[in-house]
Write a protein that holds these residues in place. Structure first.
Motif, PDB file in Angstrom:
ATOM      1  N   ALA A  13      52.449   1.762  47.284  1.00 10.15           N
ATOM      2  CA  ALA A  13      51.126   0.747  47.200  1.00 10.15           C
ATOM      3  C   ALA A  13      51.069   0.817  47.999  1.00 10.15           C
ATOM      4  CB  ALA A  13      52.564  -0.372  47.567  1.00 10.15           C
ATOM      5  N   ALA A  14      51.368   1.552  49.774  1.00 11.29           N
ATOM      6  CA  ALA A  14      50.727   1.384  50.673  1.00 11.29           C
ATOM      7  C   ALA A  14      49.148   1.984  50.526  1.00 11.29           C
ATOM      8  CB  ALA A  14      51.313   2.241  51.961  1.00 11.29           C
ATOM      9  N   GLN A  15      49.101   3.370  49.705  1.00 12.29           N
ATOM     10  CA  GLN A  15      47.888   4.178  49.249  1.00 12.29           C
ATOM     11  C   GLN A  15      47.146   2.655  48.073  1.00 12.29           C
ATOM     12  OE1 GLN A  15      46.975   6.467  50.615  1.00 12.29           O
ATOM     13  NE2 GLN A  15      45.278   6.684  49.629  1.00 12.29           N
ATOM     14  N   GLU A  16      48.026   2.053  47.693  1.00 13.70           N
ATOM     15  CA  GLU A  16      46.763   1.360  46.746  1.00 13.70           C
ATOM     16  C   GLU A  16      45.975   0.255  47.886  1.00 13.70           C
ATOM     17  OE1 GLU A  16      46.336   0.865  43.823  1.00 13.70           O
ATOM     18  OE2 GLU A  16      46.792   2.614  43.289  1.00 13.70           O
ATOM     19  N   LEU A  17      46.338  -0.051  48.962  1.00 17.38           N
ATOM     20  CA  LEU A  17      45.864  -1.184  49.589  1.00 17.38           C
ATOM     21  C   LEU A  17      44.552  -0.260  50.002  1.00 17.38           C
ATOM     22  CD1 LEU A  17      48.721  -2.114  52.315  1.00 17.38           C
ATOM     23  CD2 LEU A  17      47.403  -3.751  50.887  1.00 17.38           C
ATOM     24  N   ALA A  18      44.600   1.047  50.828  1.00 15.26           N
ATOM     25  CA  ALA A  18      43.745   2.210  50.835  1.00 15.26           C
ATOM     26  C   ALA A  18      42.525   2.068  50.046  1.00 15.26           C
ATOM     27  CB  ALA A  18      44.447   3.345  51.905  1.00 15.26           C
ATOM     28  N   ASN A  19      43.275   2.647  49.090  1.00 13.91           N
ATOM     29  CA  ASN A  19      41.693   2.642  48.214  1.00 13.91           C
ATOM     30  C   ASN A  19      41.218   0.881  47.367  1.00 13.91           C
ATOM     31  OD1 ASN A  19      43.420   5.099  47.247  1.00 13.91           O
ATOM     32  ND2 ASN A  19      44.161   4.255  45.763  1.00 13.91           N
ATOM     33  N   GLY A  20      42.073   0.344  47.980  1.00 17.37           N
ATOM     34  CA  GLY A  20      41.281  -1.168  47.780  1.00 17.37           C
ATOM     35  C   GLY A  20      40.614  -1.546  48.997  1.00 17.37           C
ATOM     36  N   ASP A  22      41.735  -1.499  52.376  1.00 16.13           N
ATOM     37  CA  ASP A  22      42.634  -2.950  53.339  1.00 16.13           C
ATOM     38  C   ASP A  22      43.020  -1.459  54.452  1.00 16.13           C
ATOM     39  OD1 ASP A  22      44.189  -3.838  55.139  1.00 16.13           O
ATOM     40  OD2 ASP A  22      45.352  -4.599  53.652  1.00 16.13           O
ATOM     41  N   ARG A  23      42.275  -0.522  54.950  1.00 15.56           N
ATOM     42  CA  ARG A  23      42.346   0.492  55.686  1.00 15.56           C
ATOM     43  C   ARG A  23      43.741  -0.093  56.734  1.00 15.56           C
ATOM     44  NH1 ARG A  23      39.807   5.689  56.253  1.00 15.56           N
ATOM     45  NH2 ARG A  23      39.767   5.294  57.903  1.00 15.56           N
ATOM     46  N   ALA A  24      43.473  -1.009  57.347  1.00 13.82           N
ATOM     47  CA  ALA A  24      44.022  -1.097  58.596  1.00 13.82           C
ATOM     48  C   ALA A  24      45.747  -2.039  58.088  1.00 13.82           C
ATOM     49  CB  ALA A  24      44.109  -2.479  58.808  1.00 13.82           C
ATOM     50  N   GLY A  25      46.048  -2.954  56.362  1.00 17.31           N
ATOM     51  CA  GLY A  25      46.596  -2.817  56.021  1.00 17.31           C
ATOM     52  C   GLY A  25      47.527  -1.772  55.639  1.00 17.31           C
ATOM     53  N   ALA A  29      51.371  -0.252  56.821  1.00 10.34           N
ATOM     54  CA  ALA A  29      52.730  -0.235  55.809  1.00 10.34           C
ATOM     55  C   ALA A  29      52.873   1.594  55.713  1.00 10.34           C
ATOM     56  CB  ALA A  29      52.144  -0.525  54.077  1.00 10.34           C
ATOM     57  N   PHE A  30      52.521   2.431  55.944  1.00 12.76           N
ATOM     58  CA  PHE A  30      52.598   3.471  56.514  1.00 12.76           C
ATOM     59  C   PHE A  30      53.651   3.657  57.658  1.00 12.76           C
ATOM     60  CE2 PHE A  30      48.677   5.218  53.558  1.00 12.76           C
ATOM     61  CZ  PHE A  30      49.168   5.113  52.765  1.00 12.76           C
ATOM     62  N   ALA A  31      53.153   2.848  58.502  1.00 11.39           N
ATOM     63  CA  ALA A  31      53.848   2.815  59.902  1.00 11.39           C
ATOM     64  C   ALA A  31      55.044   2.591  59.773  1.00 11.39           C
ATOM     65  CB  ALA A  31      53.158   2.050  60.981  1.00 11.39           C
ATOM     66  N   THR A  32      55.084   2.066  59.461  1.00 12.98           N
ATOM     67  CA  THR A  32      56.308   0.797  58.660  1.00 12.98           C
ATOM     68  C   THR A  32      57.844   2.022  58.246  1.00 12.98           C
ATOM     69  OG1 THR A  32      55.741  -1.170  58.884  1.00 12.98           O
ATOM     70  CG2 THR A  32      57.668  -0.908  57.411  1.00 12.98           C
ATOM     71  N   LEU A  33      56.763   2.640  57.262  1.00 14.96           N
ATOM     72  CA  LEU A  33      57.468   3.661  55.972  1.00 14.96           C
ATOM     73  C   LEU A  33      57.921   4.763  57.175  1.00 14.96           C
ATOM     74  CD1 LEU A  33      55.092   3.681  53.548  1.00 14.96           C
ATOM     75  CD2 LEU A  33      58.102   2.194  52.973  1.00 14.96           C
ATOM     76  N   MET A  53      48.964   8.499  55.899  1.00 12.06           N
ATOM     77  CA  MET A  53      47.863   8.096  56.929  1.00 12.06           C
ATOM     78  C   MET A  53      47.204   8.698  57.495  1.00 12.06           C
ATOM     79  SD  MET A  53      48.937   5.535  59.480  1.00 12.06           S
ATOM     80  CE  MET A  53      50.486   5.358  60.192  1.00 12.06           C
ATOM     81  N   ALA A  54      47.015   9.859  57.621  1.00 11.42           N
ATOM     82  CA  ALA A  54      46.184  10.934  58.255  1.00 11.42           C
ATOM     83  C   ALA A  54      44.428  10.178  57.319  1.00 11.42           C
ATOM     84  CB  ALA A  54      45.872  12.501  57.813  1.00 11.42           C
ATOM     85  N   ASP A  55      44.539  10.110  56.455  1.00 11.52           N
ATOM     86  CA  ASP A  55      43.402   9.296  56.083  1.00 11.52           C
ATOM     87  C   ASP A  55      42.785   8.385  56.251  1.00 11.52           C
ATOM     88  OD1 ASP A  55      43.104  11.506  54.454  1.00 11.52           O
ATOM     89  OD2 ASP A  55      44.774  10.885  52.234  1.00 11.52           O
ATOM     90  N   VAL A  56      43.777   7.295  56.537  1.00 11.32           N
ATOM     91  CA  VAL A  56      43.460   6.086  56.394  1.00 11.32           C
ATOM     92  C   VAL A  56      43.373   5.748  58.206  1.00 11.32           C
ATOM     93  CG1 VAL A  56      44.202   4.655  54.850  1.00 11.32           C
ATOM     94  CG2 VAL A  56      45.867   5.217  56.586  1.00 11.32           C
ATOM     95  N   GLN A  57      43.206   7.217  59.602  1.00 11.35           N
ATOM     96  CA  GLN A  57      43.070   6.595  60.317  1.00 11.35           C
ATOM     97  C   GLN A  57      41.181   6.488  60.992  1.00 11.35           C
ATOM     98  OE1 GLN A  57      45.317   6.528  63.044  1.00 11.35           O
ATOM     99  NE2 GLN A  57      47.009   6.836  60.777  1.00 11.35           N
ATOM    100  N   ASP A  58      41.256   6.003  62.068  1.00 10.09           N
ATOM    101  CA  ASP A  58      39.380   5.710  62.719  1.00 10.09           C
ATOM    102  C   ASP A  58      39.272   6.900  63.287  1.00 10.09           C
ATOM    103  OD1 ASP A  58      39.477   2.912  60.541  1.00 10.09           O
ATOM    104  OD2 ASP A  58      40.125   2.444  62.273  1.00 10.09           O
ATOM    105  N   GLU A  59      40.452   7.707  64.435  1.00  8.83           N
ATOM    106  CA  GLU A  59      39.852   8.329  65.023  1.00  8.83           C
ATOM    107  C   GLU A  59      39.508   9.729  64.536  1.00  8.83           C
ATOM    108  OE1 GLU A  59      37.986   7.767  67.862  1.00  8.83           O
ATOM    109  OE2 GLU A  59      38.072   5.173  67.126  1.00  8.83           O
ATOM    110  N   PRO A  60      39.251  10.528  64.203  1.00 11.63           N
ATOM    111  CA  PRO A  60      39.379  12.192  64.614  1.00 11.63           C
ATOM    112  C   PRO A  60      40.667  12.549  64.509  1.00 11.63           C
ATOM    113  CG  PRO A  60      36.591  11.671  64.523  1.00 11.63           C
ATOM    114  CD  PRO A  60      37.949  10.616  65.358  1.00 11.63           C
ATOM    115  N   ALA A  61      40.999  12.339  66.096  1.00 11.63           N
ATOM    116  CA  ALA A  61      42.026  13.377  66.924  1.00 11.63           C
ATOM    117  C   ALA A  61      43.189  12.322  66.536  1.00 11.63           C
ATOM    118  CB  ALA A  61      42.141  12.571  68.227  1.00 11.63           C
ATOM    119  N   ASP A  62      43.443  11.452  65.523  1.00 11.39           N
ATOM    120  CA  ASP A  62      43.787  10.197  65.361  1.00 11.39           C
ATOM    121  C   ASP A  62      44.719  10.899  63.910  1.00 11.39           C
ATOM    122  OD1 ASP A  62      45.172   9.015  67.660  1.00 11.39           O
ATOM    123  OD2 ASP A  62      43.632   7.374  66.324  1.00 11.39           O
ATOM    124  N   GLU A  63      43.570  11.125  63.012  1.00 15.55           N
ATOM    125  CA  GLU A  63      43.590  11.991  61.615  1.00 15.55           C
ATOM    126  C   GLU A  63      44.608  13.482  61.368  1.00 15.55           C
ATOM    127  OE1 GLU A  63      40.647  12.679  58.159  1.00 15.55           O
ATOM    128  OE2 GLU A  63      39.831  11.709  59.663  1.00 15.55           O
TER     129      GLU A  63
END
Length: 153
Positions: A13-20, A22-25, A29-33, A53-63
């Protein structure tokens, strides 16, 4: 696939948000999981959450941080556990993508030597992939990154 796994259902479900878009959403969702499972929980859950979760990060170091968590979780995952989720899964098949992701992260951070080292690890285990869409995608990513790194010097 085995009986419904609520964590894997939440991951999809979280990945569906990303695919749509909604990276922040998706991050939320991944953080909660992640809070529910964490690095010491089920390794399949940990590797999957961290990988996405890596794929929805905005900063390369976080990824990079999340991709390192995914690799660490994969190291504790067994084929038996992976196959309880889907009978076709082999842990060895995770490594080409995990190392490719790390190579890409290091390249984004300008750490080309580390990028090349992980790219070599990805290339060394790419034979574990099938000749399907996923395998083609990973092989293509490896080739593109190899070309980019060779042009960088």
């Amino acid at each position: 696939m085995s009986e419904a796994d609520p964590i894997m259902t939440g991951i999809m479900a979280a990945q569906e948000l990303a695919n749509g878009g909604d990276r922040a959403g998706a991050r939320a969702a991944f953080a909660t999981l992640w809070e529910r499972t964490g690095p010491d929980g089920d390794p399949l859950h940990a590797v999957t959450i961290a990988h996405y979760m890596a794929d929805v990060q905005d900063e390369p170091a976080d990824e990079l941080d999340w991709d390192l968590r995914a690799l660490e979780a994969a190291d504790s995952l067994t084929d038996e556990r992976a196959q309880r989720h889907h009978s076709s899964l082999q842990v060895a098949g995770f490594y080409p993508s995990l190392h490719l992701n790390l190579a890409a992260d290091y390249a984004k951070l300008g750490e080309d030597d580390r990028a090349r080292a992980h790219l070599e690890l990805a290339e060394a285990c790419v034979s574990t992939l099938s000749d399907d869409g996923y395998g083609t995608t990973v092989r293509g990513g490896i080739a593109r990154l190899r070309e980019r790194l060779s042009q960088a010097g």
